[in-house]
Design a protein around this motif. Structure first.
Motif, PDB file in Angstrom:
ATOM      1  N   ILE A 396       0.339  -0.998   0.170  1.00  0.00           N
ATOM      2  CA  ILE A 396       0.264  -0.112  -0.252  1.00  0.00           C
ATOM      3  C   ILE A 396       0.570   1.345   0.003  1.00  0.00           C
ATOM      4  O   ILE A 396       0.408   2.125  -0.896  1.00  0.00           O
ATOM      5  CB  ILE A 396      -1.177   0.037   0.731  1.00  0.00           C
ATOM      6  N   ALA A 400       1.233   4.305  -2.975  1.00  0.00           N
ATOM      7  CA  ALA A 400       0.787   5.237  -2.280  1.00  0.00           C
ATOM      8  C   ALA A 400       1.944   6.146  -2.808  1.00  0.00           C
ATOM      9  O   ALA A 400       1.456   7.519  -3.733  1.00  0.00           O
ATOM     10  CB  ALA A 400       0.667   5.664  -1.115  1.00  0.00           C
ATOM     11  N   GLU A 403       2.262   6.758  -6.364  1.00  0.00           N
ATOM     12  CA  GLU A 403       0.851   7.654  -7.427  1.00  0.00           C
ATOM     13  C   GLU A 403       1.174   9.421  -6.813  1.00  0.00           C
ATOM     14  O   GLU A 403       0.631   9.490  -7.742  1.00  0.00           O
ATOM     15  CB  GLU A 403      -0.265   7.023  -6.579  1.00  0.00           C
ATOM     16  N   VAL A 476      -2.958   5.493   2.877  1.00  0.00           N
ATOM     17  CA  VAL A 476      -2.742   6.318   1.306  1.00  0.00           C
ATOM     18  C   VAL A 476      -3.464   7.837   1.962  1.00  0.00           C
ATOM     19  O   VAL A 476      -2.695   9.223   1.731  1.00  0.00           O
ATOM     20  CB  VAL A 476      -4.265   6.040   0.854  1.00  0.00           C
TER      21      VAL A 476
END
Length: 490
Positions: A396, A400, A403, A476
């Motif tokens: 994760i 994150a 991105e 996130v």
């Protein structure tokens, strides 16, 4: 004489404390006569017996003396100088006590502790999204098991001193675990229990280091180890690290001067690189040739997400040059201050002697609980559960970061451990490091620079992102909020 009572405890003790304080601060000088017991009792509105009890206690401790017909006086020779004791004592009290001349060791420890404990900004609350390295997720199942085993241990616990080397059952459990799970080669007699890896480093420093002893450390590397060695008087020699771990070819030629080499071969801290097999063999050969010892800190070697965990360097060492340090703080609970050291047989006795001198032994009940936790198989099952959880968090976090920042960053140490090292390519960010960290903190994101782990200034902003302590749901939004903070910079 005006005497003020503090209202704490029996009246005679209040009078005793008040008079003692006046003597110690110089308000009552040596040889000065104290009020008669009847007069003081009348002044304080207490019975005379109460005052006599206070005077008797002061006489017993040597603060006052008296004889029939001469009254009660402050005992002589309580002051050693001709200065005004009251002024000196008040000044000393105001400054928190006498100004001591600290050793270099104490000054080094004080400096680093103040830097570590200083708040980012006055009055700032704990961040909503904290990527601090070292925190762990407490597994509810392991917590319940630990509580049950603690109750059982308490029921049969003996409240006596323990052995400074550690509980025999725990040492047996650790030896069995590291031989099977970490690739070590040891017996229970080589295992010594300590209060966490930091105590292990401190004792090893006192075993091997005299002022000026060369100690090679990874650059960058774990600050706690460097401080422990520095405080013992070591001459710190930084050795660069690359994708294959410490660059053994860059180790200095120290002749036959016994030295130490501190390494984190299974997951280099903080870069995450793994010491390659050729370099492991070269490092062992270097230590043998230079009559030196290797401190192997295996702080989170259990957590590897691609293939099996990397075996310990200790298992490759035929000459007994490796001092293996392990800890349970980053695997179970940080509050569990238990770790261990695996030593060559010839070094066990001096290590245990220094351990005994430090604090005798670790808490015996905690050792018994941990021995049962490992021996009954709970530790292995705990590791399997936590690997799965941390693997999920790791993925994760990587997604994150990718991105949010894309080509603006480089990720390191992604295949093992419980943290990532993230380098930001824009060199301008490094100049704003402190301001960016404070801005993120105020926005609710805890981020931590890698720069303190370098002895030479870094050209780019590097951040350590720990993911073992933060919730999956917080990763996130925490990275998205950090992105907003970095975009707002001037």
């Amino acid at each position: 004489m005006l005497l003020t009572l503090d209202g704490e405890g029996p009246l005679y003790l209040q009078i005793y404390q008040a008079l003692k304080q006046q003597i110690l601060t110089g308000r009552l000088n040596e040889g000065e006569k104290l009020p008669a017991s009847r007069f003081l009792a009348s002044q304080l509105a207490v019975s005379r017996n109460v005052v006599l009890l206070a005077y008797d206690q002061l006489k017993a401790e040597g603060f006052i003396c008296g004889r029939v017909g001469a009254g009660t006086r402050v005992a002589p020779h309580l002051s050693t100088t001709d200065t005004k004791p009251a002024a000196l004592t008040e000044k000393s009290r105001a400054s928190g006590g006498a100004v001591a001349k600290l050793t270099e060791q104490a000054n080094i420890a004080l400096t680093h502790w103040q830097a570590r404990s200083r708040p980012w900004t006055s009055g700032t609350a704990e961040p909503t999204y904290d990527f601090r390295y070292g925190d762990v997720e407490v597994d509810p199942l392991s917590e319940r098991i630990w509580r049950r085993l603690s109750g059982q241990a308490l029921a049969r616990h003996e409240f006596q001193y323990g052995h400074p080397q550690g509980d025999a059952a725990l040492r047996e459990s650790i030896a069995a675990y590291v031989n099977a799970g970490r690739g070590c080669d040891c017996t229970a007699e080589q295992v010594c229990i300590v209060n966490g890896s930091q105590q292990a480093l401190d004792i090893l420093a006192r075993m091997f280091i005299s002022p000026g002893t060369p100690v090679m450390v990874e650059e960058p590397g774990y600050l706690g180890a460097r401080i422990a060695f520095q405080a013992a008087g070591a001459r710190i020699v930084p050795v660069p690290v690359d994708a294959e771990g410490i660059r053994v070819a860059r180790l200095p030629q120290v002749g036959k001067v016994q030295s130490l080499i501190y390494v984190t071969p299974s997951h280099q801290f903080p870069t995450g690189s793994i010491l390659s097999l050729p370099r492991r063999l070269a490092l062992l050969e270097w230590a043998e040739r230079h009559d030196s010892y290797i401190v192997e800190d295996d702080y989170d070697g259990e957590f590897r997400y691609a293939g099996r965990p990397i075996p310990a360097l200790q298992g490759l060492d035929p000459s007994g040059r490796t001092l293996y340090v392990g800890t349970f703080s980053k695997v179970l609970f940080p509050a569990l201050r238990l770790g261990y050291v695996i030593l060559p047989s010839s070094l066990v006795a001096p290590f245990v002697g220094l351990r005994w001198l430090s604090d005798r032994h670790s808490a015996t009940q905690q050792q018994q609980v941990l021995a049962a936790f490992i021996g009954e198989g709970h530790y292995e099952r705990h590791l399997r559960r936590m690997r799965k959880r941390y693997e999920t968090k790791r993925r994760i976090l990587i997604d994150a970061l990718t991105e949010a920042f894309g080509a603006e960053i480089e990720l390191h140490g992604t295949n093992a451990g419980v943290h990532l090292l993230v380098w930001f390519k824009d060199p301008v960010l490094a100049k704003d490091e402190s301001r960016l960290i404070e801005s993120a903190r105020r926005a609710g994101v805890g981020i931590y620079p890698v720069s303190p782990l370098y002895q030479t200034p870094t050209k780019h902003l590097g951040l350590l992102f720990g993911y073992s302590g933060i919730s999956e749901s917080g990763i996130v939004p925490g990275i998205a909020l950090l992105r907003q903070v970095l975009m707002k910079r001037p």
